[in-house]
Design an enzyme around this catalytic site. Structure first.
Site, PDB file in Angstrom:
ATOM      1  CB  CYS A 185       6.235 -42.236  -4.987  1.00 41.88           C
ATOM      2  SG  CYS A 185       7.001 -41.603  -6.486  1.00 41.88           S
ATOM      3  CB  CYS A 221      12.115 -35.849  -5.563  1.00 39.49           C
ATOM      4  SG  CYS A 221      11.708 -37.407  -6.365  1.00 39.49           S
ATOM      5  CB  CYS A 260       5.486 -35.708 -10.204  1.00 37.44           C
ATOM      6  SG  CYS A 260       6.468 -35.229  -8.782  1.00 37.44           S
ATOM      7  CB  CYS A 320      18.053 -34.319  -6.107  1.00 44.63           C
ATOM      8  SG  CYS A 320      19.497 -34.814  -5.133  1.00 44.63           S
ATOM      9  CB  CYS A 355       4.440   4.962   7.834  1.00 44.01           C
ATOM     10  SG  CYS A 355       3.626   5.226   6.268  1.00 44.01           S
ATOM     11  CG  ASN A 371      -0.208   0.525   2.455  1.00 44.22           C
ATOM     12  OD1 ASN A 371      -0.236   1.713   2.761  1.00 44.22           O
ATOM     13  ND2 ASN A 371       0.474  -0.363   3.166  1.00 44.22           N
ATOM     14  CB  CYS A 386       7.688 -34.324  -2.647  1.00 38.47           C
ATOM     15  SG  CYS A 386       6.507 -35.675  -2.823  1.00 38.47           S
ATOM     16  CB  THR A 401       4.532  -2.167   5.182  1.00 33.06           C
ATOM     17  OG1 THR A 401       4.716  -0.761   5.275  1.00 33.06           O
ATOM     18  CG2 THR A 401       3.121  -2.528   5.578  1.00 33.06           C
ATOM     19  CB  CYS A 457      19.804 -30.461   1.243  1.00 27.40           C
ATOM     20  SG  CYS A 457      18.951 -30.956  -0.258  1.00 27.40           S
TER      21      CYS A 457
HETATM   22  C1  LIG Z   1      -3.411  -0.135   3.753  1.00 29.66           C
HETATM   23  C2  LIG Z   1      -2.499  -0.161   4.935  1.00 29.66           C
HETATM   24  C3  LIG Z   1      -2.361   0.971   5.714  1.00 29.66           C
HETATM   25  C4  LIG Z   1      -1.546   0.938   6.820  1.00 29.66           C
HETATM   26  N1  LIG Z   1      -1.477   2.023   7.590  1.00 29.66           N
HETATM   27  C5  LIG Z   1      -0.737   1.989   8.742  1.00 29.66           C
HETATM   28  C6  LIG Z   1      -0.751   3.058   9.644  1.00 29.66           C
HETATM   29  O1  LIG Z   1      -1.431   4.063   9.434  1.00 29.66           O
HETATM   30  N2  LIG Z   1      -0.013   2.962  10.756  1.00 29.66           N
HETATM   31  C7  LIG Z   1       0.748   1.875  11.047  1.00 29.66           C
HETATM   32  O2  LIG Z   1       1.391   1.832  12.092  1.00 29.66           O
HETATM   33  N3  LIG Z   1       0.766   0.827  10.197  1.00 29.66           N
HETATM   34  C8  LIG Z   1       0.046   0.855   9.060  1.00 29.66           C
HETATM   35  N4  LIG Z   1       0.026  -0.237   8.234  1.00 29.66           N
HETATM   36  C9  LIG Z   1       0.848  -1.414   8.577  1.00 29.66           C
HETATM   37  C10 LIG Z   1       0.044  -2.465   9.324  1.00 29.66           C
HETATM   38  O3  LIG Z   1      -0.409  -1.978  10.547  1.00 29.66           O
HETATM   39  C11 LIG Z   1       0.868  -3.720   9.601  1.00 29.66           C
HETATM   40  O4  LIG Z   1       2.014  -3.392  10.354  1.00 29.66           O
HETATM   41  C12 LIG Z   1       1.347  -4.404   8.343  1.00 29.66           C
HETATM   42  O5  LIG Z   1       0.354  -4.356   7.359  1.00 29.66           O
HETATM   43  C13 LIG Z   1       1.760  -5.860   8.586  1.00 29.66           C
HETATM   44  O6  LIG Z   1       0.701  -6.672   9.007  1.00 29.66           O
HETATM   45  P1  LIG Z   1      -0.141  -7.648   8.027  1.00 29.66           P
HETATM   46  O7  LIG Z   1       0.843  -8.520   7.341  1.00 29.66           O
HETATM   47  O8  LIG Z   1      -1.100  -8.366   8.913  1.00 29.66           O
HETATM   48  O9  LIG Z   1      -0.849  -6.764   7.058  1.00 29.66           O
HETATM   49  C14 LIG Z   1      -0.799  -0.215   7.130  1.00 29.66           C
HETATM   50  C15 LIG Z   1      -0.941  -1.335   6.325  1.00 29.66           C
HETATM   51  C16 LIG Z   1      -1.785  -1.330   5.248  1.00 29.66           C
HETATM   52  C17 LIG Z   1      -1.946  -2.551   4.399  1.00 29.66           C
HETATM   53  S1  SF4 Z   2       8.509 -35.636  -5.918  1.00 32.49           S
HETATM   54 FE1  SF4 Z   2       7.392 -37.018  -4.537  1.00 32.49          FE
HETATM   55  S2  SF4 Z   2       5.703 -37.837  -5.792  1.00 32.49           S
HETATM   56 FE2  SF4 Z   2       7.148 -36.899  -7.208  1.00 32.49          FE
HETATM   57  S3  SF4 Z   2       8.457 -38.610  -7.839  1.00 32.49           S
HETATM   58 FE3  SF4 Z   2       9.472 -37.648  -6.106  1.00 32.49          FE
HETATM   59  S4  SF4 Z   2       8.750 -38.764  -4.319  1.00 32.49           S
HETATM   60 FE4  SF4 Z   2       7.386 -39.290  -5.998  1.00 32.49          FE
HETATM   61  S1  SF4 Z   3      17.741 -34.476   0.735  1.00 31.26           S
HETATM   62 FE1  SF4 Z   3      18.801 -33.186  -0.766  1.00 31.26          FE
HETATM   63  S2  SF4 Z   3      20.558 -34.413  -1.388  1.00 31.26           S
HETATM   64 FE2  SF4 Z   3      19.141 -35.827  -0.344  1.00 31.26          FE
HETATM   65  S3  SF4 Z   3      17.950 -36.655  -1.993  1.00 31.26           S
HETATM   66 FE3  SF4 Z   3      16.806 -34.919  -1.207  1.00 31.26          FE
HETATM   67  S4  SF4 Z   3      17.436 -33.217  -2.543  1.00 31.26           S
HETATM   68 FE4  SF4 Z   3      18.947 -34.854  -2.842  1.00 31.26          FE
END
Ligand SMILES: Cc1cc2nc3c(=O)[nH]c(=O)nc-3n(C[C@H](O)[C@H](O)[C@H](O)COP(=O)(O)O)c2cc1C
Ligand code: SF4
Ligand code: SF4
Ligand SMILES: Cc1cc2nc3c(=O)[nH]c(=O)nc-3n(C[C@H](O)[C@H](O)[C@H](O)COP(=O)(O)OP(=O)(O)OC[C@H]3O[C@@H](n4cnc5c(N)ncnc54)[C@H](O)[C@@H]3O)c2cc1C
Ligand code: SF4
Lengths: 444, 450
Positions: free
Chosen positions: A347, A353, A350, A357, A139, A77, A392, A205, A385
């Site tokens: 599985c 995975c 698809c 990898c 803000c 916003n 998947c 934000t 990892c």
């Molecule tokens: C349209 C809009 C207006 C906002 N106006 C204010 C404001 O006047 N004062 C303030 O402290 N934060 C303001 N914020 C920030 C929100 O309070 C909040 O910190 C932020 O949106 C993160 O929370 P959320 O992910 O739940 O939206 C605004 C956010 C939005 C989307």
């Molecule tokens: S990603 Fe999941 S469903 Fe797809 S082939 Fe690998 S194990 Fe099977």
């Molecule tokens: S955990 Fe990482 S290294 Fe092991 S099979 Fe999955 S993607 Fe490959």
């Protein structure tokens, strides 16, 4: 039945669910509807100093990232603080607080960075008998160009100074709302604490440009052919907010400072997660703007049912409970090993995975066995990892199975089950007391 | 058999007919397409691609739709299958790509590949953009006989590769069964003809209609005059019941469907009050459904084996059953019954399978009907080729993997070759593969000459 009520820096609230300072809390009409729907508290849309009203753009002030089926993932916003007269807001705040004494009502403030300006507005807010104030140091657009909002929040000295004025000139609890547009969130939090803040709230934000219209080559949302950066929020920012909340919760300097968590909270689960990372209350904006106030019913019942299931009587039983389990990388156990395992019954073949990898990780998943399409992890190659499990499409099809203590990791040839962190690891040239075998280069 | 034969036209109002013969599938709009596309997992070496006879890169084109690039998606499709538009309408996807889709295995609900393919190709055709250009002329000239899916696909690929093509077609219109055979509600709005125009829009292809191999010229004349010949003759004949098929009221399903496809007023088509269809394939299903949609009161498909052995897919059977068609099994036609020289009914023997052979159980059944359609298979009319010139197999032309016949410089594909699937998409693949093979042979020949 679990008790959802909380006491947050002295302010009582029947549940931890508050609406963040934003359009949902712009005026009495919205706030009363929110209370009726069940919200425990609100932070009133930020008030500015007395004078000519704020002027917003009359072009689009919002932008969003959608999924293909138009769910809102990210929201942005360029709205400014309230554009209604100060007098009207204060009158409504007073009336609403009088009619809804059991709900939390915090007033968000942003005035120029002079002691006189803050002193003047604090006095008038105090007369409304609101429960507390939140200092909008976050803000990131428009107001920051005028030396307010994020322009203050990005300079810890200013944060401390203004917080101190507010504590000096008012008896109300002071919540300092932090901007995420800063490299180390701990610094402004520490400054707020030094200035005497009763709590911090975060995040506001994040600076964002939502996209570019590829026909007109104009970034959007745009106003009459020109665009400006806005503030990003909604589900997409939740991980960033969680990191910042937990940084403050585990920083010894600010540990114990009450936190009101904000950023991408949509469900009871989001709220519970933030609370385990140290938040005493949570604030919601985008989710309410997307679905309306009724979502709080799902949040209340969900949190309550979870608390019952876990045997938590009140929020105190779990607030901050996950903080001790968050640490620095260097403290993670390098002798612990998991291997990916594919459940062949689940599985659907698809192949994602495999290709993930193969192309981008460790070439550890075969795509064929006995001439048949078949996906199986080769333990000798798998580094555990988790990428395959992430990509998947079938839930629980790929699981990460820990190797038992004493087993040999087929990839490294080393036994698992010990406990060495980087600080004790022989591969670390800086290790004070290295122990155990080193990890060697692969044979080939 | 007391009831009088009742076959007449105009059983339904024009509005009812229009509704009955409207598009079978509701095409996806832009939003639906993107939601449907989002379900695709972008599989690695995707099973759906393996299952597509023309190997369209399905994950790629679906992703192109998801990212708002339907024209790119159409290019991906048409590069592999120039009749991607018709195939999107007529392919039995439930036994091809969608059966193989991993989301079918996962949740019994595959990605809607057919509908997505249609969305992409329709988007392209709506722009009128021609994606293909004739390749630099090679100076080689190829004759294609038959302007069905096999012949047209072959001609198109040859043109793209730079060869000049002359297509000889016996009928008045090009398109083959796309124009004369596919059920009317699968190819509405003159799509078959529009697609032919698009294909010919590449340039370098001359179509001569009303020219029949075996009547107007011989195969030897073609091999003399052209550098190569492709035969995409389809199946010109139909099997007979052998029960006195010339009795009034006994009809050939394929011919009737052709009439239905060509008429500009469905209300003029005569249809029986009680109709029996003999057969178990797509043709049987299509004539039965269309008879019902023309206003027949009772339509019964009678097949001599069980539901599993029917060539028509479960989905096709379901379409017919939803139209109110009754499907009966294990009944073999025994005798036609006539009144005043016209069909009045048909008697069947109950049969069962013993050691792979059908044997009568001794019981029988009579079904009264006014009209009977034979849909018990089509046959290849080999006579057009000239006796003994080309090796045959099971009554159709024998080809190798590249669709080469036993006769030098002659290729063949589509329904007229042995071992095929008798599907539009398979015919397109044959034509494409033959063109690639022809191109290779001609270019090798050119290299030798040079
Ligand atoms: C349209 C809009 C207006 C906002 N106006 C204010 C404001 O006047 N004062 C303030 O402290 N934060 C303001 N914020 C920030 C929100 O309070 C909040 O910190 C932020 O949106 C993160 O929370 P959320 O992910 O739940 O939206 C605004 C956010 C939005 C989307
Ligand atoms: S990603 Fe999941 S469903 Fe797809 S082939 Fe690998 S194990 Fe099977
Ligand atoms: S955990 Fe990482 S290294 Fe092991 S099979 Fe999955 S993607 Fe490959
Ligand atoms: C009623 C019916 C419904 C069908 N429904 C479907 C469906 O829903 N989905 C699907 O995938 N498939 C369907 N099929 C099958 C599909 O139509 C065919 O597999 C496909 O058309 C075969 O293409 P082709 O080019 O080999 O032959 P054809 O489409 O038959 O084309 C052959 C062409 O060659 C011409 N020709 C023949 N002999 C000569 C000659 N001597 N000289 C010059 N020209 C000649 C013919 O006039 C014709 O135009 C259906 C078939 C029928 C009969
Ligand atoms: S099998 Fe299904 S999910 Fe996988 S690529 Fe093909 S259409 Fe997409």
């Amino acid at each position: 039945m679990a008790d959802l009520s909380v006491r947050f820096c002295g302010v009582k609230s029947p549940n931890p669910f508050w609406l963040a300072s934003a359009p949902p809390t712009d005026k009495a009409y919205n706030v009363v509807r929110a209370y009726k729907a069940g919200w425990g508290g609100v932070v009133w849309k930020t008030l500015g100093e007395d004078g000519p009203p704020i002027v917003n753009v009359s072009g689009p002030r919002y932008g969003a990232i959608h999924s293909q089926d138009r769910r809102v993932f990210g929201f942005n916003n360029i709205e400014l603080i309230t554009d209604r007269p100060l007098e009207v807001n204060l009158r409504e705040i007073k009336e609403v607080k009088r009619d809804w004494p059991d709900r939390a009502l915090i007033v968000s403030l942003m005035v120029p960075c002079t002691e006189e300006s803050w002193k003047a507005i604090l006095k008038r807010v105090e007369e409304t008998e609101a429960d507390g104030i939140e200092l909008n140091f976050g803000c990131p657009h428009g107001m920051s160009e005028r030396g307010m909002g994020a322009a203050v929040g990005q300079v810890p000295e200013y944060v401390e100074m203004v917080t101190r004025w507010c504590k000096q000139h008012s008896r109300m609890p002071v919540i300092v709302k932090l901007t995420p547009n800063i490299s180390d969130i701990r610094k402004p939090a520490e400054a707020a604490k030094r200035g005497g803040a009763d709590a911090v709230s975060l995040i506001n934000t994040i600076n964002s440009v939502m996209g570019v219209d590829l026909d007109t080559l104009t970034p959007w949302p745009s106003t009459d052919g020109m665009a400006t950066h806005g503030g990003y929020c909604g589900p997409a920012v939740k991980p960033i907010a969680m990191n910042m909340v937990s940084e403050i919760a585990r920083n010894p300097e600010t540990h114990g400072l009450p936190i009101s968590a904000i950023g991408g909270i949509e469900t009871w689960k989001d709220a519970a997660e933030f609370m385990t990372l140290g938040a005493g209350t949570v604030q919601v904006c985008t989710a309410a703007m997307t679905y309306g106030f009724k979502i709080v019913q799902e949040m209340i019942t969900g949190l309550s049912d979870w608390m019952d299931a876990k045997g938590y009587a009140s929020a105190d039983d779990f607030v901050g409970a996950a903080v001790p389990k968050l640490t620095d990388w260097q403290h993670l156990n390098l002798d612990y090993a998991v291997k990916a395992k594919i459940d062949q019954d689940l599985c659907i073949q698809c192949g994602r995975c495999h290709i993930a990898c193969e192309d981008t990780s460790h070439q550890a998943i075969m795509k064929e066995k006995d001439g048949q399409r078949h996906f199986e992890v080769m333990e000798e190659e798998c580094v555990g990892c988790n990428l395959c499990a992430v990509v998947c499409p079938v839930d629980q099809c790929i699981t990460m199975e820990p190797l038992q203590a004493g087993a040999i990791d087929k990839r490294t040839g080393l036994p698992v089950g010990g406990h060495r962190t980087w600080l004790e690891h022989p591969n670390n040239p800086m290790a004070q007391n290295p122990r155990g075998p080193a990890v060697l280069e692969p044979a080939e | 058999m007391s009831a009088l034969p009742d076959i007449r036209s105009g059983r339904l109002t024009p509005e009812e007919l229009a509704e009955n013969f409207a598009d079978l599938h509701h095409p996806l709009d832009r939003f639906e397409a993107r939601v449907a596309a989002e379900r695709c997992l972008f599989c690695y070496e995707a099973p759906c691609v393996t299952a597509c006879p023309t190997s369209i890169d399905i994950p790629l084109f679906v992703r192109q739709i998801a990212t708002g690039n339907p024209l790119g998606a159409a290019r991906t499709i048409l590069d592999s299958n120039i009749m991607g538009g018709m195939c999107a309408r007529v392919c039995p996807t439930e036994t091809l790509c969608e059966e193989a889709c991993v989301r079918e295995a996962a949740e019994g609900k595959p990605v809607e590949i057919g509908l997505l393919q249609r969305f992409a190709t329709d988007s392209l055709f709506a722009t009128g953009r021609q994606l293909f250009r004739r390749g630099a002329p090679t100076g080689r000239h190829v004759a294609v006989v038959g302007a069905g899916p096999a012949g047209l696909a072959c001609a198109h690929r040859l043109a793209v590769l730079g060869h000049e093509v002359t297509v000889y077609e016996a009928r008045d219109k090009a398109g083959g069964l796309n124009e004369y055979g596919i059920a009317a509600y699968k190819a509405t709005g003159g799509f078959a003809a529009a697609e032919v125009d698009y294909i010919l829009g590449v340039g370098g292809i001359t179509v001569e209609t009303g020219k029949r191999l075996g009547r107007d010229f011989t195969l030897a004349e073609l091999t003399d005059r052209f550098d190569a010949v492709f035969l995409g003759l389809g199946l010109g004949g139909v099997n007979a019941l052998g029960l006195g098929d010339d009795l009034a009221g006994v009809e050939d399903a394929v011919a009737t469907i052709a009439e239905l496809r060509q008429t500009d007023n469905l209300a003029t088509l005569p249809i029986g009050r009680r109709v029996v269809v003999i057969g178990g394939g797509m043709t049987a299903i299509d004539i039965a459904s269309q008879a019902k949609r023309l206003g027949a009161e009772e339509v019964t498909i009678v097949y001599r084996r069980g539901p599993e052995q029917m060539n028509a897919s479960d989905y096709e059977q379901m379409v017919a059953q939803t139209d109110g068609v009754l499907i009966r099994h294990w009944l073999r036609p025994a005798r036609l019954m006539a009144t005043d020289g016209r069909l009045a009914g048909i008697a069947f023997d109950y049969v069962e399978e013993r050691d792979g052979r059908l044997v009568g159980t001794g019981e029988s059944l009579e079904i009264a009907c006014d009209q009977l359609f034979r849909a018990i298979g089509q046959t290849f009319l080999a006579g057009d080729l000239g006796a003994g010139l080309i090796a045959m197999e099971g009554g159709r032309i024998k080809v190798d993997a590249e669709r080469r016949t036993s006769l030098g410089a002659v290729w063949a594909g589509g329904d007229c070759v042995a071992g095929g699937e008798d599907l539009t998409v398979a015919a397109v693949e044959d034509g494409k593969q033959a063109a690639i093979s022809i191109d290779r042979a001609l270019k090798a020949g050119m290299a030798r000459v040079a």
